[in-house]
Design an enzyme around this catalytic site. Structure first.
Site, short mmCIF file in Angstrom:
data_model
loop_
_atom_site.label_atom_id
_atom_site.label_comp_id
_atom_site.label_asym_id
_atom_site.label_seq_id
_atom_site.Cartn_x
_atom_site.Cartn_y
_atom_site.Cartn_z
N GLY A 13 -12.45 2.82 -11.82
CA GLY A 13 -11.98 1.67 -12.59
C GLY A 13 -10.71 1.89 -13.39
O GLY A 13 -10.48 1.20 -14.39
N ASN A 109 -5.56 -7.92 -4.06
CA ASN A 109 -6.07 -6.56 -3.90
C ASN A 109 -4.94 -5.57 -4.16
O ASN A 109 -3.78 -5.87 -3.86
CB ASN A 109 -6.56 -6.38 -2.45
CG ASN A 109 -7.04 -4.97 -2.16
OD1 ASN A 109 -7.85 -4.41 -2.91
ND2 ASN A 109 -6.56 -4.39 -1.08
N HIS A 111 -3.63 -1.88 -3.02
CA HIS A 111 -3.84 -0.88 -1.97
C HIS A 111 -2.86 0.28 -2.20
O HIS A 111 -1.68 0.04 -2.44
CB HIS A 111 -3.62 -1.50 -0.58
CG HIS A 111 -3.88 -0.51 0.51
ND1 HIS A 111 -5.14 -0.15 0.89
CD2 HIS A 111 -3.02 0.23 1.25
CE1 HIS A 111 -5.06 0.77 1.84
NE2 HIS A 111 -3.79 1.02 2.08
N ASP A 152 -6.37 -5.82 4.42
CA ASP A 152 -5.02 -5.45 3.94
C ASP A 152 -3.92 -6.26 4.62
O ASP A 152 -2.76 -5.83 4.66
CB ASP A 152 -4.75 -3.94 4.12
CG ASP A 152 -5.69 -3.08 3.28
OD1 ASP A 152 -6.05 -3.51 2.18
OD2 ASP A 152 -6.08 -1.99 3.74
C1 GAR Z 1 -7.11 2.91 -6.16
O1 GAR Z 1 -6.17 3.88 -5.76
C2 GAR Z 1 -7.02 1.69 -5.27
O2 GAR Z 1 -5.71 1.37 -4.89
C3 GAR Z 1 -7.81 2.15 -4.07
O3 GAR Z 1 -8.89 2.85 -4.61
C4 GAR Z 1 -8.52 3.41 -5.88
C5 GAR Z 1 -9.51 2.94 -6.91
O4 GAR Z 1 -9.30 3.57 -8.14
N1 GAR Z 1 -8.21 1.03 -3.26
C6 GAR Z 1 -8.30 1.09 -1.95
O5 GAR Z 1 -8.10 2.10 -1.30
C7 GAR Z 1 -8.67 -0.22 -1.28
N2 GAR Z 1 -8.37 -0.19 0.12
P1 GAR Z 1 -9.83 2.96 -9.51
O6 GAR Z 1 -11.33 2.67 -9.33
O7 GAR Z 1 -9.62 4.08 -10.50
O8 GAR Z 1 -9.04 1.74 -9.83
#
Ligand code: GAR
Length: 199
Positions: A13, A109, A111, A152
């Site tokens: 998060g 979203n 990415h 995506d």
């Molecule tokens: C982030 O780097 C986000 O961009 C990625 O997961 C991580 C979550 O971190 N999302 C994806 O890969 C979606 N395809 P967080 O929970 O610390 O925000």
């Protein structure tokens, strides 16, 4: 009235935290972080929501449960809370075309790559950074985009490039992409979309 936003999360998060911090600085004037929904009951993101005083809900896809049934539960939670816009912030589930159609141009979203590189089904979290390092690209970055029925594949709202440095590991690269790109782009895009919804 501000646009009522739900942030969907699955893990640490940090992007949710960037949104909370931006809102605290007055940088989300057209949006209200009204709800956090996690599909993982042990996500640290839930603690972040609680600390910030944002209502949080857990919506699990039970073993053997269909995606349609999971999404029906999710839709009910969103409806009960009067949610108008969704932010996928590290949400590790793909939403169906039927679900996405309920919120046209109202789901975004983040990415962790420069789409169309290293994206689509199977590219999430550290896997994205591992793929970029394996390929040998020298520049990566992050993208914020609208969510449509193609993983995506929705219209790009914002992108920022980040250098890959010698000796990078998936973990060091993930951190740099978050710090230099994701945590900056996501709150700005959230405000832009929240504002557009009101006009
Ligand atoms: C982030 O780097 C986000 O961009 C990625 O997961 C991580 C979550 O971190 N999302 C994806 O890969 C979606 N395809 P967080 O929970 O610390 O925000």
């Amino acid at each position: 009235m501000r646009t009522r936003i739900a942030v969907l999360v699955s893990g640490g998060g940090t992007n949710l935290q960037a949104l909370i911090d931006a809102a605290g600085r007055g940088e989300l004037p057209h949006g209200e972080l009204a709800l956090v929904v996690s599909n993982n009951e042990s996500a640290y993101a839930l603690e972040r929501a609680r600390s910030a005083g944002i209502p949080a809900a857990v919506c699990l896809r039970e073993k053997g449960e269909s995606r349609a049934d999971f999404e029906a539960k999710l839709a009910a939670i969103l409806e009960e809370n009067g949610i108008q816009m969704l932010i996928l912030a590290g949400f590790m589930a793909i939403l169906s075309a039927d679900f996405v159609k309920r919120f046209p141009d109202r789901i975004i979203n983040v990415h962790p790559s420069l789409i169309p590189s290293f994206c689509g089904e199977g590219f999430y979290g550290l896997r994205v950074h591992r793929a970029a390092l394996d390929y040998g690209v020298k520049v990566t970055g992050a993208t914020v985009h609208y969510v449509n029925e193609i993983p995506d594949g929705g219209r790009i709202i914002a992108q920022k490039a980040v250098d890959i440095l010698p000796g990078d590991t998936p973990e060091t690269l993930q951190r740099r992409v978050m710090e230099q790109a994701e945590w900056i782009l996501l709150p700005r895009a959230a405000e832009e979309v929240a504002k557009a919804i009101q006009s």
